[in-house]
Structure formats: C-alpha cells, structure tokens
Scaffold this active site. Structure first.
Site, mmCIF file in Angstrom:
data_model
loop_
_atom_site.group_PDB
_atom_site.id
_atom_site.type_symbol
_atom_site.label_atom_id
_atom_site.label_comp_id
_atom_site.label_asym_id
_atom_site.label_seq_id
_atom_site.Cartn_x
_atom_site.Cartn_y
_atom_site.Cartn_z
ATOM 1 N N CYS A 101 -22.694 -47.644 -28.968
ATOM 2 C CA CYS A 101 -23.407 -46.404 -28.640
ATOM 3 C C CYS A 101 -24.409 -46.646 -27.516
ATOM 4 C CB CYS A 101 -24.122 -45.873 -29.876
ATOM 5 S SG CYS A 101 -25.000 -44.317 -29.603
ATOM 6 N N CYS A 198 -25.570 -43.960 -37.903
ATOM 7 C CA CYS A 198 -25.997 -42.579 -38.143
ATOM 8 C C CYS A 198 -24.882 -41.693 -38.663
ATOM 9 C CB CYS A 198 -26.595 -41.994 -36.870
ATOM 10 S SG CYS A 198 -25.420 -41.789 -35.526
#
EC number: 2.8.1.13
Length: 359
Positions: A101, A198
């Site tokens: 990410c 997440c």
C-alpha cells in the site's frame, strides 16, 4: 515555505504532523485517501481507511483552519493491494499489504496526484526520519521511537520520493506525540490507533480468503520432512510458515509449518528447529540511494515488521537476486515478507523473501 499535502487518517500522528507543519509556516492541506468501503467486509470505525477516518480528519482540519479533501483510491487499492494480498496467499506466500500500500498508493498515486495539483511535498504521520547527507543525498532513518518505528514499511522509497516527502513526527516518541496533540487540543489526541491490515475484519485474513477466493481452498496432504503424509490441510492459503495451531495433527511432538509447496498442494511440517534459516534469497530489491551499497556488503537485516535486525552478509547473484547469509539462524523466515537492510539506523533498501526450493 512549502505548499504541503498531508495524508491524514484522522489519528493522532497525522493530525500532529499537520499541526507542526502549519506552525512551521507551511501552507498545509489535509487529505484522506478513501481506500475501502466500510460495509464491504464490516470494518470497524477505528480502521484507517474507514469513513470515520475522513470525519475525524475533517474535524482536525477545521480546527486548524486548513483545507481538507478526500481522494478516492478504491479501485487502485483493490487492484494493487487486496488482489496482491489474495494472490500471494494463493501462491503459498505470506504477504505484507502495508508495504505494498505504501509503495503503490501512498507513495506513488498520492505523490503523483500531489505533483499534478501543484503541491511541493507530501507529509504523513509515519514514524521515520529523512536526513540529507553532506553530499545532498537523502537518507531514510529509523524513528527516534524504536517501538513505533515504521522504516521497515518504507524501504522502497528512493531519492525522488524522499525529496518530496516529510515525516514531521519521526523525531518524537508516541508519548510525546500524544502530549503535544493534547496541548494543541487536537480531537485525535487519544484516538484509538488504526490496525495494521485495514481491510481484514477482526484480524482474520482467512475470512477474506473464504469470501474472495474460495476456489483456492483446496484440501491436500500435510507431510513431514521425510515426505510421509501425516494429515490433511484445509487449503494452503489458510496457513503460514511458523504456524503451529490449527494443524489438526493430534498429540506428540509439536509440529510447525516449515514450508508451503503449491506445486504439490502440500503443507510441510517439522519440529521447531526446522524453522531456523541461515540463508535465503531476496527478489525485486529496491535501494534508498537508487543503487546497492556494493555487490557484496555487510548489514543488519530485518525479516518482519517487529523482528530483531540480525547481522548478515548480502551478495548479488547473477540472476539479479540477492543472497542473504545470516550470522546466526533466524526462526520462521516467511517467503513473501519484506527483508529490509539497515546500516545502524539507516535504511539501505530491501526486497521480498523468495520461497526456498522444496524437494
């Protein structure tokens, strides 16, 4: 003074980063990256990509009197992070989605968009430090707070990236950050910290795999180091190197996942001693200085986000990969994780741990 875009999760770290930059005289704008729909997997509100993050960040920006925007990166996040995560597990690897990410979203897509919008720099609340040496080259260092240090997750950053990045809280401890945020009456001063992954509800990635890739969960043999079948597994993506629980092998000597062999759909197990590795290969290496220190060099290597860095000899191989030879064995070196090279507090670079050949 610079025109700075601050990536904000609504948490205390990025909130204080924005406040410190504003106090230093910079023109500051806040942005939250919308990465993942809250309802898609039932995410908790504390997660860094949930809608609550944007609400919290907007509240902080209103208090500071700075502009705030939300950038939608859901498509990019699914393609570059979630699909990578699933693909790695289905190929017998243990992925690190936070590194990916950072590489593809926070420090590629966001930097590119900030440049297009005319910002001079992007700032985040990462615990790491950027230092310029006497020759004007940028160095990436560990944070002052070694417990919170995130430099492992940032090893892929090169000179062009570091030239346009700011990590304002890297010089402070987490306790200092909370105290400084409270002194400024920031609403995020005592906000719960976001989780590492997440998009994984309740921390159980297996549920995500059952939803997103049920076809990959094919049962197969569990074999010992001599190749004898001693049990059956429920699908290779449900296991990681070093795992002991959930193997269903009954009593006797404890057995651990030593290797994953997708070619045979086999899970290889052995005693704890079999987890020790002294040599492994690293692929797709990236270097902070845009080039390796040498064809062969000594450093400390870290093979997990919170693992102890170990002394090692690193040498270039003819195929472009790198051989890492540890001075002492390391337990559960997991293929698919990042191996990051350090010279003391300085990050040299890193790459991905390759799967060892399985006989």
């Amino acid at each position: 003074m610079a025109n700075v875009l601050v990536a904000m999760s609504g948490g205390v770290d990025s909130s204080l980063a924005a406040a410190l930059l504003q106090e230093a005289g910079h023109q500051v704008t806040g942005v939250t990256m919308h990465l993942w729909d809250d309802d898609e997997q039932g995410l908790r509100e504390s997660l860094c990509c949930a809608a609550e993050a944007a609400t919290s960040a907007r509240r902080v920006c209103a208090l500071l009197g700075i502009p705030f925007y939300v950038f939608n990166y859901q498509r990019e996040f699914r393609r570059h992070v979630i699909e990578y995560f699933i693909r790695a597990y289905t190929h017998g690897l243990t992925p690190n989605p936070c590194v990916e990410c950072n590489r593809m979203i926070k420090f590629r897509a966001l930097l590119d968009r900030a440049r297009a919008l005319g910002f001079d720099a992007v700032a985040t609340g990462h615990y790491a430090r950027i230092v310029r040496d006497d020759c004007g080259r940028y160095q990436l260092w560990r944070a002052v707070d070694t417990e919170k240090d995130q430099s492992y997750m940032l090893h892929m950053l090169g000179q062009a990236d570091l030239a346009r990045l700011l990590f304002p809280i890297g010089e402070y401890t987490k306790q200092q950050v909370r105290e400084m945020a409270a002194a400024r009456c920031l609403p995020s001063a005592n906000r719960e910290e976001s989780q590492d992954i997440c998009f994984v509800p309740d921390g159980d990635y297996r549920n995500l795999l059952r939803i997103e890739a049920p076809e990959s969960l094919i049962p197969g043999p569990i074999v010992d180091l001599e190749g004898r079948e001693i049990g059956r597994h429920r699908g290779l993506p449900l296991y990681t190197v070093g795992q002991r629980r959930g193997l269903g092998l009954g009593g006797g000597e404890p057995r651990y996942v030593v290797a994953i062999d997708p070619a045979r759909n086999a899970l290889i197990v052995g005693p704890v001693e079999a987890l020790n590795r002294e040599r492994f290969i690293v692929t797709d290496a990236r270097w902070v200085d845009d080039a390796p220190p040498a064809e062969t060099f000594h450093c400390q290597v870290q093979v997990r986000a919170h693992a102890e860095p170990l002394p090692a000899r690193v040498s270039a191989q003819p195929d472009g990969r790198w051989l890492v030879e540890l001075e002492r064995p390391q337990r559960a070196v997991s293929p698919g994780q990042a191996a990051v090279f350090y010279d003391g507090v300085r990050v040299l670079g890193g790459g991905w741990i390759a799967r060892p050949e399985v006989g």
